[in-house]
Design a protein around this motif. Structure first.
Motif, mmCIF file in Angstrom:
data_model
loop_
_atom_site.group_PDB
_atom_site.id
_atom_site.type_symbol
_atom_site.label_atom_id
_atom_site.label_comp_id
_atom_site.label_asym_id
_atom_site.label_seq_id
_atom_site.Cartn_x
_atom_site.Cartn_y
_atom_site.Cartn_z
ATOM 1 N N ALA A 31 0.731 -1.082 0.214
ATOM 2 C CA ALA A 31 0.043 -0.108 0.050
ATOM 3 C C ALA A 31 0.695 1.329 -0.166
ATOM 4 C CB ALA A 31 -0.941 -0.142 1.184
ATOM 5 N N GLY A 32 2.144 1.043 -0.222
ATOM 6 C CA GLY A 32 3.012 2.313 -0.003
ATOM 7 C C GLY A 32 3.216 3.014 -1.433
ATOM 8 N N SER A 34 1.183 3.597 -5.568
ATOM 9 C CA SER A 34 0.226 4.481 -6.206
ATOM 10 C C SER A 34 -1.163 4.248 -5.695
ATOM 11 C CB SER A 34 0.158 4.019 -7.792
ATOM 12 O OG SER A 34 -0.172 2.522 -7.777
ATOM 13 N N ASP A 35 -2.113 4.981 -6.126
ATOM 14 C CA ASP A 35 -3.476 4.815 -5.639
ATOM 15 C C ASP A 35 -3.989 3.415 -6.093
ATOM 16 O OD1 ASP A 35 -3.593 7.306 -4.264
ATOM 17 O OD2 ASP A 35 -4.958 8.405 -5.826
ATOM 18 N N ALA A 36 -3.645 2.981 -7.315
ATOM 19 C CA ALA A 36 -4.018 1.776 -7.630
ATOM 20 C C ALA A 36 -3.569 0.711 -6.592
ATOM 21 C CB ALA A 36 -3.547 1.422 -9.114
ATOM 22 N N SER A 37 -2.467 0.629 -6.443
ATOM 23 C CA SER A 37 -1.835 -0.356 -5.617
ATOM 24 C C SER A 37 -2.593 -0.420 -4.188
ATOM 25 C CB SER A 37 -0.346 -0.077 -5.100
ATOM 26 O OG SER A 37 0.037 0.688 -4.565
ATOM 27 N N ILE A 38 -2.925 0.913 -3.668
ATOM 28 C CA ILE A 38 -3.178 1.132 -2.365
ATOM 29 C C ILE A 38 -4.955 0.571 -2.530
ATOM 30 C CG2 ILE A 38 -4.451 2.637 -0.636
ATOM 31 C CD1 ILE A 38 -2.238 4.466 -1.514
ATOM 32 N N GLN A 39 -5.781 1.027 -3.602
ATOM 33 C CA GLN A 39 -6.997 0.239 -3.842
ATOM 34 C C GLN A 39 -7.074 -1.295 -3.774
ATOM 35 O OE1 GLN A 39 -7.311 2.908 -7.341
ATOM 36 N NE2 GLN A 39 -9.566 3.136 -6.661
ATOM 37 N N ALA A 40 -5.877 -1.813 -4.458
ATOM 38 C CA ALA A 40 -5.940 -3.143 -4.353
ATOM 39 C C ALA A 40 -5.902 -3.905 -2.977
ATOM 40 C CB ALA A 40 -4.673 -3.657 -5.046
ATOM 41 N N VAL A 41 -5.122 -3.355 -2.320
ATOM 42 C CA VAL A 41 -5.066 -3.685 -0.695
ATOM 43 C C VAL A 41 -6.261 -3.543 0.060
ATOM 44 C CG1 VAL A 41 -3.809 -3.454 1.490
ATOM 45 C CG2 VAL A 41 -2.590 -3.417 -0.605
ATOM 46 N N VAL A 42 -6.750 -2.387 -0.137
ATOM 47 C CA VAL A 42 -8.024 -2.087 0.505
ATOM 48 C C VAL A 42 -9.083 -3.005 -0.013
ATOM 49 C CG1 VAL A 42 -9.872 -0.295 1.056
ATOM 50 C CG2 VAL A 42 -7.372 0.256 1.187
ATOM 51 N N GLY A 43 -9.192 -2.970 -1.359
ATOM 52 C CA GLY A 43 -10.145 -3.889 -1.914
ATOM 53 C C GLY A 43 -10.144 -5.362 -1.529
ATOM 54 N N ALA A 44 -8.981 -5.942 -1.114
ATOM 55 C CA ALA A 44 -8.761 -7.423 -0.682
ATOM 56 C C ALA A 44 -9.181 -7.674 0.889
ATOM 57 C CB ALA A 44 -7.339 -7.532 -1.031
ATOM 58 N N GLY A 45 -9.610 -6.511 1.398
ATOM 59 C CA GLY A 45 -9.850 -6.553 2.767
ATOM 60 C C GLY A 45 -8.644 -6.084 3.509
ATOM 61 N N GLY A 46 -7.651 -5.749 3.093
ATOM 62 C CA GLY A 46 -6.715 -5.227 3.891
ATOM 63 C C GLY A 46 -6.653 -4.517 5.175
ATOM 64 N N ALA A 47 -7.439 -3.594 5.227
ATOM 65 C CA ALA A 47 -7.750 -2.740 6.396
ATOM 66 C C ALA A 47 -8.430 -3.528 7.506
ATOM 67 C CB ALA A 47 -8.580 -1.464 6.012
ATOM 68 N N ALA A 48 -9.219 -4.221 7.255
ATOM 69 C CA ALA A 48 -9.992 -5.226 8.320
ATOM 70 C C ALA A 48 -8.939 -6.193 8.854
ATOM 71 C CB ALA A 48 -11.318 -5.797 7.851
ATOM 72 N N THR A 49 -8.165 -6.663 7.783
ATOM 73 C CA THR A 49 -7.286 -7.725 8.393
ATOM 74 C C THR A 49 -6.097 -7.267 9.449
ATOM 75 O OG1 THR A 49 -7.644 -9.078 6.117
ATOM 76 C CG2 THR A 49 -5.657 -9.578 7.386
ATOM 77 N N VAL A 50 -5.810 -6.057 8.910
ATOM 78 C CA VAL A 50 -4.639 -5.287 9.676
ATOM 79 C C VAL A 50 -5.273 -5.074 11.140
ATOM 80 C CG1 VAL A 50 -3.310 -3.360 9.923
ATOM 81 C CG2 VAL A 50 -3.020 -4.559 7.863
ATOM 82 N N VAL A 51 -6.440 -4.648 11.086
ATOM 83 C CA VAL A 51 -7.107 -4.375 12.362
ATOM 84 C C VAL A 51 -7.411 -5.452 13.107
ATOM 85 C CG1 VAL A 51 -9.422 -3.562 13.256
ATOM 86 C CG2 VAL A 51 -8.367 -2.103 11.580
ATOM 87 N N ALA A 52 -7.858 -6.521 12.516
ATOM 88 C CA ALA A 52 -7.939 -7.806 13.187
ATOM 89 C C ALA A 52 -6.480 -8.267 13.941
ATOM 90 C CB ALA A 52 -8.442 -8.943 12.403
ATOM 91 N N ALA A 53 -5.476 -7.891 12.885
ATOM 92 C CA ALA A 53 -3.962 -8.586 13.816
ATOM 93 C C ALA A 53 -3.802 -7.518 14.900
ATOM 94 C CB ALA A 53 -2.953 -8.278 12.655
ATOM 95 N N MET A 54 -3.982 -6.213 14.745
ATOM 96 C CA MET A 54 -3.746 -5.286 15.713
ATOM 97 C C MET A 54 -4.506 -5.652 16.987
ATOM 98 S SD MET A 54 -3.126 -1.685 13.590
ATOM 99 C CE MET A 54 -2.841 -1.016 15.017
#
Length: 119
Positions: A31-32, A34-54
């Motif tokens: 996610a570091g 382009s916007d496209a790479s960030i969108q790919a991470v967020v779209g894959a559920g990255g935010a919720a997964t990171v929150v769960a890990a934390m």
């Protein structure tokens, strides 16, 4: 595809702090860019997964450092994923609360503090 594979691995190994650290680091790096790479991470559920890990590894400073950094990178995008900005998707996944908890729980850790402020 890479972000989805990381998210799936983190889901399968939620209790393994080492997997969560490496997964958060990988998502931070993915996610570091382009916007496209960030969108790919967020779209894959990255935010919720990171929150769960934390949340699941609140005492692990390395998970918190990588998690705060990953959420910081994911939030640094105004592009939309499923009708929401990446930033709003991070908030909706509980990212703000996870960052605040990490900063409180690791008040003496400079990297957690810096990344948390950036998120």
């Amino acid at each position: 595809a890479r972000a989805k594979a990381v998210v799936e691995a983190m889901g399968r190994h939620a209790t393994d702090a080492g997997v969560q650290r490496l997964g958060c680091d990988a998502l931070l790096n993915m996610a570091g860019g382009s916007d496209a790479s960030i969108q790919a991470v967020v779209g894959a559920g990255g935010a919720a997964t990171v929150v769960a890990a934390m949340t699941g590894h609140a005492a692990d400073a390395e998970v918190q450092r990588a998690g705060c950094g990953a959420l910081q990178n994911m939030a640094d995008c105004d592009a939309a994923v499923d009708g929401l900005t990446c930033r709003q998707a991070v908030v909706d996944a509980g990212g703000a609360a996870a960052v605040v908890a990490a900063m409180r729980g690791h008040a003496a850790d400079g990297l957690v503090q810096r990344r948390g402020c950036g998120a």
